[in-house]
Write a protein that holds these residues in place. Sequence first.
Motif, PDB file in Angstrom:
ATOM      1  N   ASP A   1      -7.447  -1.211   1.826  1.00 33.81           N
ATOM      2  CA  ASP A   1      -7.746  -0.894   3.230  1.00 33.81           C
ATOM      3  C   ASP A   1      -6.573  -0.210   3.906  1.00 33.81           C
ATOM      4  O   ASP A   1      -6.751   0.618   4.814  1.00 33.81           O
ATOM      5  CB  ASP A   1      -8.106  -2.167   4.004  1.00 33.81           C
ATOM      6  N   GLN A   2      -5.345  -0.568   3.502  1.00 35.83           N
ATOM      7  CA  GLN A   2      -4.140  -0.031   4.133  1.00 35.83           C
ATOM      8  C   GLN A   2      -3.717   1.311   3.547  1.00 35.83           C
ATOM      9  O   GLN A   2      -2.880   1.998   4.129  1.00 35.83           O
ATOM     10  CB  GLN A   2      -2.979  -1.027   3.973  1.00 35.83           C
ATOM     11  N   MET A   3      -4.292   1.699   2.411  1.00 35.62           N
ATOM     12  CA  MET A   3      -3.923   2.967   1.787  1.00 35.62           C
ATOM     13  C   MET A   3      -4.672   4.123   2.428  1.00 35.62           C
ATOM     14  O   MET A   3      -5.722   3.935   3.047  1.00 35.62           O
ATOM     15  CB  MET A   3      -4.232   2.919   0.284  1.00 35.62           C
ATOM     16  N   GLU A   4      -4.134   5.324   2.279  1.00 36.05           N
ATOM     17  CA  GLU A   4      -4.857   6.516   2.707  1.00 36.05           C
ATOM     18  C   GLU A   4      -6.131   6.614   1.862  1.00 36.05           C
ATOM     19  O   GLU A   4      -6.106   6.330   0.661  1.00 36.05           O
ATOM     20  CB  GLU A   4      -4.001   7.765   2.515  1.00 36.05           C
ATOM     21  N   PRO A   5      -7.262   7.014   2.464  1.00 39.25           N
ATOM     22  CA  PRO A   5      -8.528   7.020   1.713  1.00 39.25           C
ATOM     23  C   PRO A   5      -8.488   7.803   0.418  1.00 39.25           C
ATOM     24  O   PRO A   5      -9.059   7.367  -0.595  1.00 39.25           O
ATOM     25  CB  PRO A   5      -9.515   7.643   2.713  1.00 39.25           C
ATOM     26  N   ASP A   6      -7.811   8.959   0.405  1.00 39.64           N
ATOM     27  CA  ASP A   6      -7.786   9.739  -0.830  1.00 39.64           C
ATOM     28  C   ASP A   6      -6.974   9.050  -1.917  1.00 39.64           C
ATOM     29  O   ASP A   6      -7.319   9.105  -3.099  1.00 39.64           O
ATOM     30  CB  ASP A   6      -7.264  11.155  -0.574  1.00 39.64           C
ATOM     31  N   ASP A   7      -5.879   8.364  -1.523  1.00 37.31           N
ATOM     32  CA  ASP A   7      -5.103   7.618  -2.516  1.00 37.31           C
ATOM     33  C   ASP A   7      -5.891   6.413  -3.019  1.00 37.31           C
ATOM     34  O   ASP A   7      -5.844   6.084  -4.213  1.00 37.31           O
ATOM     35  CB  ASP A   7      -3.769   7.159  -1.910  1.00 37.31           C
ATOM     36  N   ALA A   8      -6.602   5.741  -2.105  1.00 33.06           N
ATOM     37  CA  ALA A   8      -7.422   4.599  -2.513  1.00 33.06           C
ATOM     38  C   ALA A   8      -8.531   5.042  -3.462  1.00 33.06           C
ATOM     39  O   ALA A   8      -8.830   4.361  -4.450  1.00 33.06           O
ATOM     40  CB  ALA A   8      -8.010   3.915  -1.281  1.00 33.06           C
ATOM     41  N   ALA A   9      -9.132   6.196  -3.189  1.00 31.16           N
ATOM     42  CA  ALA A   9     -10.196   6.709  -4.056  1.00 31.16           C
ATOM     43  C   ALA A   9      -9.654   7.027  -5.447  1.00 31.16           C
ATOM     44  O   ALA A   9     -10.286   6.710  -6.460  1.00 31.16           O
ATOM     45  CB  ALA A   9     -10.832   7.949  -3.436  1.00 31.16           C
ATOM     46  N   ASP A  10      -8.481   7.657  -5.509  1.00 29.61           N
ATOM     47  CA  ASP A  10      -7.884   7.968  -6.814  1.00 29.61           C
ATOM     48  C   ASP A  10      -7.607   6.700  -7.602  1.00 29.61           C
ATOM     49  O   ASP A  10      -7.792   6.665  -8.825  1.00 29.61           O
ATOM     50  CB  ASP A  10      -6.585   8.755  -6.622  1.00 29.61           C
TER      51      ASP A  10
ATOM     52  N   PRO B   1     -15.852  -2.010   6.087  1.00 37.20           N
ATOM     53  CA  PRO B   1     -16.934  -1.030   5.917  1.00 37.20           C
ATOM     54  C   PRO B   1     -16.524   0.408   6.206  1.00 37.20           C
ATOM     55  O   PRO B   1     -16.902   1.324   5.463  1.00 37.20           O
ATOM     56  CB  PRO B   1     -18.013  -1.521   6.895  1.00 37.20           C
ATOM     57  N   GLU B   2     -15.766   0.624   7.284  1.00 38.42           N
ATOM     58  CA  GLU B   2     -15.386   1.998   7.632  1.00 38.42           C
ATOM     59  C   GLU B   2     -14.462   2.596   6.575  1.00 38.42           C
ATOM     60  O   GLU B   2     -14.584   3.774   6.225  1.00 38.42           O
ATOM     61  CB  GLU B   2     -14.714   2.026   9.006  1.00 38.42           C
ATOM     62  N   GLU B   3     -13.509   1.780   6.084  1.00 41.74           N
ATOM     63  CA  GLU B   3     -12.595   2.277   5.059  1.00 41.74           C
ATOM     64  C   GLU B   3     -13.348   2.546   3.759  1.00 41.74           C
ATOM     65  O   GLU B   3     -13.131   3.558   3.087  1.00 41.74           O
ATOM     66  CB  GLU B   3     -11.478   1.257   4.820  1.00 41.74           C
TER      67      GLU B   3
ATOM     68  N   ALA C   1       0.834  -1.205   0.000  1.00 37.85           N
ATOM     69  CA  ALA C   1       0.000   0.000   0.000  1.00 37.85           C
ATOM     70  C   ALA C   1       0.870   1.257   0.000  1.00 37.85           C
ATOM     71  O   ALA C   1       0.617   2.201  -0.758  1.00 37.85           O
ATOM     72  CB  ALA C   1      -0.929  -0.005   1.215  1.00 37.85           C
ATOM     73  N   ASP C   2       1.909   1.268   0.842  1.00 40.18           N
ATOM     74  CA  ASP C   2       2.816   2.417   0.888  1.00 40.18           C
ATOM     75  C   ASP C   2       3.476   2.644  -0.468  1.00 40.18           C
ATOM     76  O   ASP C   2       3.614   3.786  -0.919  1.00 40.18           O
ATOM     77  CB  ASP C   2       3.894   2.196   1.948  1.00 40.18           C
ATOM     78  N   ALA C   3       3.907   1.553  -1.111  1.00 40.63           N
ATOM     79  CA  ALA C   3       4.582   1.684  -2.401  1.00 40.63           C
ATOM     80  C   ALA C   3       3.623   2.178  -3.480  1.00 40.63           C
ATOM     81  O   ALA C   3       3.978   3.038  -4.294  1.00 40.63           O
ATOM     82  CB  ALA C   3       5.196   0.344  -2.805  1.00 40.63           C
ATOM     83  N   LEU C   4       2.402   1.650  -3.493  1.00 43.17           N
ATOM     84  CA  LEU C   4       1.427   2.069  -4.504  1.00 43.17           C
ATOM     85  C   LEU C   4       1.125   3.556  -4.400  1.00 43.17           C
ATOM     86  O   LEU C   4       0.919   4.240  -5.413  1.00 43.17           O
ATOM     87  CB  LEU C   4       0.136   1.261  -4.354  1.00 43.17           C
ATOM     88  N   GLU C   5       1.078   4.077  -3.171  1.00 49.88           N
ATOM     89  CA  GLU C   5       0.792   5.500  -2.984  1.00 49.88           C
ATOM     90  C   GLU C   5       1.856   6.392  -3.620  1.00 49.88           C
ATOM     91  O   GLU C   5       1.598   7.566  -3.902  1.00 49.88           O
ATOM     92  CB  GLU C   5       0.671   5.819  -1.497  1.00 49.88           C
ATOM     93  N   GLU C   6       3.053   5.838  -3.848  1.00 46.06           N
ATOM     94  CA  GLU C   6       4.148   6.618  -4.416  1.00 46.06           C
ATOM     95  C   GLU C   6       4.343   6.379  -5.908  1.00 46.06           C
ATOM     96  O   GLU C   6       5.299   6.880  -6.489  1.00 46.06           O
ATOM     97  CB  GLU C   6       5.451   6.267  -3.675  1.00 46.06           C
ATOM     98  N   MET C   7       3.455   5.620  -6.525  1.00 48.42           N
ATOM     99  CA  MET C   7       3.608   5.280  -7.943  1.00 48.42           C
ATOM    100  C   MET C   7       2.677   6.103  -8.824  1.00 48.42           C
ATOM    101  O   MET C   7       1.629   6.560  -8.378  1.00 48.42           O
ATOM    102  CB  MET C   7       3.298   3.793  -8.167  1.00 48.42           C
ATOM    103  N   PRO C   8       3.040   6.244 -10.106  1.00 44.67           N
ATOM    104  CA  PRO C   8       2.099   6.847 -11.063  1.00 44.67           C
ATOM    105  C   PRO C   8       0.852   5.981 -11.181  1.00 44.67           C
ATOM    106  O   PRO C   8       0.874   4.774 -10.931  1.00 44.67           O
ATOM    107  CB  PRO C   8       2.897   6.859 -12.378  1.00 44.67           C
ATOM    108  N   GLU C   9      -0.262   6.609 -11.584  1.00 48.92           N
ATOM    109  CA  GLU C   9      -1.546   5.908 -11.607  1.00 48.92           C
ATOM    110  C   GLU C   9      -1.536   4.698 -12.543  1.00 48.92           C
ATOM    111  O   GLU C   9      -2.132   3.667 -12.238  1.00 48.92           O
ATOM    112  CB  GLU C   9      -2.653   6.884 -12.009  1.00 48.92           C
ATOM    113  N   LYS C  10      -0.849   4.797 -13.680  1.00 47.25           N
ATOM    114  CA  LYS C  10      -0.826   3.696 -14.630  1.00 47.25           C
ATOM    115  C   LYS C  10      -0.236   2.445 -13.992  1.00 47.25           C
ATOM    116  O   LYS C  10      -0.806   1.348 -14.101  1.00 47.25           O
ATOM    117  CB  LYS C  10      -0.015   4.085 -15.858  1.00 47.25           C
ATOM    118  N   GLU C  11       0.897   2.588 -13.307  1.00 44.23           N
ATOM    119  CA  GLU C  11       1.540   1.433 -12.678  1.00 44.23           C
ATOM    120  C   GLU C  11       0.730   0.926 -11.492  1.00 44.23           C
ATOM    121  O   GLU C  11       0.710  -0.277 -11.211  1.00 44.23           O
ATOM    122  CB  GLU C  11       2.962   1.802 -12.237  1.00 44.23           C
ATOM    123  N   GLN C  12       0.045   1.838 -10.780  1.00 46.68           N
ATOM    124  CA  GLN C  12      -0.839   1.408  -9.693  1.00 46.68           C
ATOM    125  C   GLN C  12      -1.900   0.444 -10.222  1.00 46.68           C
ATOM    126  O   GLN C  12      -2.130  -0.634  -9.657  1.00 46.68           O
ATOM    127  CB  GLN C  12      -1.538   2.616  -9.065  1.00 46.68           C
TER     128      GLN C  12
END
Length: 442
Positions: free
Chosen positions: A233-242, A261-263, A205-216
């Motif tokens: 679930d482990q990503m920040e909500p705004d990064d997960a939404a993007d 559910p909460e996430e 999750a930490d690594a995905l947050e630092e990648m360009p959207e295509k590679e994500q």
Amino acid sequence: MSAARVFAASLAGCPVFDPVGDRVGRVRDVLVVYRRTRPPRVVGLIVEVPGKRRVFLSIGRVTSIGSAQIIMNGEINLRRFEQRGGEVRVLAEFLGRKVVLRDRSGEATIEDVALEQESPGEWAISQLFLRRPRTSPSPFAKGATITARWEDVREKTTKGEPQSAEQLIATYSDLLPADLASTLLDLPEERRYEVAEELPDDRLADALEEMPEKEQVEILSHLEDTRAADVLDQMEPDDAADLIAQLSDERGEALLDLMEPEEAQDVRLLLSYEPESAGGLMTPEPIIVSPDATVAEGLALIRRHELAPALGAAVCVTLPPYEPPTGRFLGMVHFQRMLRYPPMERLGTLLDEGLEPVRADSSAAEVARILASYNLVSVPVVDENHRLVGVVTIDDVLDYLLPADWRSHDAEEDRRILESASTGTIPVRPNRPGRRIPRGPR
């Protein structure tokens, strides 16, 4: 002073300096080539220079190698590194390979290699640090370790076969998220997916947050839905939404249903806003307290190590309930102000009277102007009923202002961006795709 022998794993992340002491970059790998009758020869180092560019540093340009620093002479060639046929990356491809000991005592796995200086400017693999297979069925048991010379072993696998994903993950266990992301993107495509499968959920999750959207999207598409939901679930909500916004409606909704559910509720809230609005940029998990909370309680909340610095710069004071959307938003208290008052002072008496929240439908450009005008690192976001729904932090705005592919820019591209910024012509997220809102309950 140059060491006569150094272990390859200790060089990962080691700083590289030029003769006058200026830092050039950091070592990301060691490059070797096989020889017919002698141990593999070191041809150079793969160095990451500013701008996340990987370049080649010939071993002949290295004047000193140690576990704490490497010193080079002359200037480094900033041409992007491209691996040639016959070259092998020690950390990414060599460690973890299986070997057979020539004394017929069995097999072992390469865990590290010693690099030894043969003559000035000439280095080669001298010894192998090996681990034998475990003999106990216990999952906590490990095999015995031994050292061997190169000529005392032969490889069990073909030279093109990569190391185990587990060994590679262990090698990079101490990397920061941005460096881990860069390392993953540097691997061959199939190798990248293999390593992603083995990474723990929080590290991936930490690594995905630092990648360009295509590679994500590409990495997520190779994960089963259950695993993908665990990572989201482990990503920040705004990064997960993007990230979910880049998927098809069907898969996005399927993953949301599998998330906690909460996430999922936080992500759905963000997906309901326009992507370039305050609601689309915000983080829906600010620190929220009641007006009766004390300075001591506020400082304890911002002291948590997992909290991002921008979120820890202030606490939000609201009426109950204290989960977004909260009761009526009352104001913010910045941590510097808390430091100036006694521990038992009520936070409701320390509100910043000059800071006005922004509406969730405010434009991202307006939020950026407010942060810049008032020297803020975060601004609260409220709905039409003046209930707190989140905060926009300075890193959220920077992500909006920078080009969509900023993570892949090299140093020259960064220079052009800075020049554009100085003249007021910096592009704002060109071709930034809008979020798809998955079907289903909001």
